[in-house]
Design an enzyme around this catalytic site. Sequence first.
Site, PDB file in Angstrom:
ATOM      1  CG  HIS A  42      -1.786   1.191   1.319  1.00 56.55           C
ATOM      2  ND1 HIS A  42      -3.000   1.228   0.664  1.00 56.55           N
ATOM      3  CD2 HIS A  42      -1.653   2.391   1.915  1.00 56.55           C
ATOM      4  CE1 HIS A  42      -3.575   2.403   0.880  1.00 56.55           C
ATOM      5  NE2 HIS A  42      -2.767   3.124   1.630  1.00 56.55           N
ATOM      6  CG  ASP A  56     -11.681   3.595   5.145  1.00 54.09           C
ATOM      7  OD1 ASP A  56     -11.211   4.348   6.013  1.00 54.09           O
ATOM      8  OD2 ASP A  56     -11.331   3.635   3.952  1.00 54.09           O
ATOM      9  NE  ARG A  84      -9.954  10.368   8.671  1.00 52.92           N
ATOM     10  CZ  ARG A  84      -9.056   9.576   8.065  1.00 52.92           C
ATOM     11  NH1 ARG A  84      -9.406   8.380   7.621  1.00 52.92           N
ATOM     12  NH2 ARG A  84      -7.831   9.979   7.899  1.00 52.92           N
ATOM     13  CB  SER A 123      -8.318   4.865   7.166  1.00 52.48           C
ATOM     14  OG  SER A 123      -8.503   4.893   5.786  1.00 52.48           O
ATOM     15  CE  LYS A 180      -8.520   1.980   3.045  1.00 50.73           C
ATOM     16  NZ  LYS A 180      -8.623   3.373   2.658  1.00 50.73           N
TER      17      LYS A 180
END
Length: 430
Positions: free
Chosen positions: A82, A161, A168, A183, A187
């Site tokens: 990620h 999320d 947010r 968050s 995931k």
Amino acid sequence: MRMVDIIERKRMSIENTQEEIQYVINGYVDGSIPDYQVSAWLMAIYFQGMTDKEAFYLTEAMLYSGDIIDLSKIKGVKVDKHSTGGVGDKTTLVLGPLIASLGAKLAKLSGRGLGHTGGTLDKMESVPGLSIDIPEEQFIDQVNKINIAVAGQTKKLVPADKLLYALRDVTGTVPSIPLIASSIMSKKLASGADVICLDVKIGDGAFMKTIDDAKKLSRIMVSIGKSFDKKVTAFITNMDQPLGMAVGNRLEIKEVVNTLKGNGPQDLVELCEDIASYMIYYAEEAESLEEAKALAHKQLNNGEAYAKFLEFIKAQGADDIDFDNFIEIEEVVPYLAKESGYIKEIKALNIGLASMKLGGGRETKDDDIDPNVGIVLNKKVGDYVKKGDTLLNIYRNRQITKDIVALLDDAYILVSEVVGIPRTILKIID
Ligand code: URA
């Protein structure tokens, strides 16, 4: 339990319990707790932070708010990566085929780009015929057969999320380290891999502005991952300039192809080889990190990583493509240096926004993308340029507006003293 008590406890910096955090997430997802109360709680978290225990409970509650992908039908160690969002960041598309060609298995669910950062899915979809909408069974089958599949995240993956992120975004609470950590990790954990490599960007246009904040975020994410028995490594990387030379979907695919053929830009190659070495080592395809790095280097230069890339895109439906001729562009316009000097910084945010305004990215999530347009840098940080040299080339299909020129004019910091070539990876935390 009352939501107002949970907000007040957080406001007074009293730790929220697992039950309280679970109550907030369940109530927000099922609609029984309104936006205004969750907003107040998020703002209290923004100011008071969260303990590691709270961040773990929040991640856990979010993770179980939707589907969890079961990758147990894939044999061997599954790896995932990620990035917190970069400009010119095509790492996954180099790294994936590279490690897959060495036997490691990449099963990755990816996202789209918004604003100045590009998304892997948009780059993939710029390849004619290629689909990122593959059913779970085919996804698993493909990883078992060729060691790599990259697909779009379904709506059912961590719905908490999606709701929290949207809130947010409009309440000024995106840049909270524990909220970012939960968050991202919810995931990644829902995507089912055993090994997770995180690329945490710092610098202009990145979520994290300082190395200290990037270290904090990395430490929380690594600790959350370990609590779930995953191997997690965070790479803190420099975004004081775009990664590689190309920004824009097909332009980046072309750079991916060149990199997989052994002709990649130095910063991209360094990042991919380093992350690949951890993935290959953790996937038990090498005995040490040194051996893994040597293997990664070899695969980028012997044609095998490129062959795996062709196999990967074909498995996901890509046409036979002549990568030398697949960019359809009206005009390539050079952008010239206005003075001489050493390049100290190329503001990634400005380059990303300029590419977006050319049509290469989305300002809002419903915008269409022109996959052909973008920017290709001609010089990088550390290079000396003379007034009138080409700093970058603009690939355009629509007019270059004044605001694009203003972004480029403001993108370069030139100085008279020599500037060293910056390191790409600043720290590794595991
Ligand atoms: N990326 C995410 O997925 N979530 C955040 O909160 C920030 C960056």
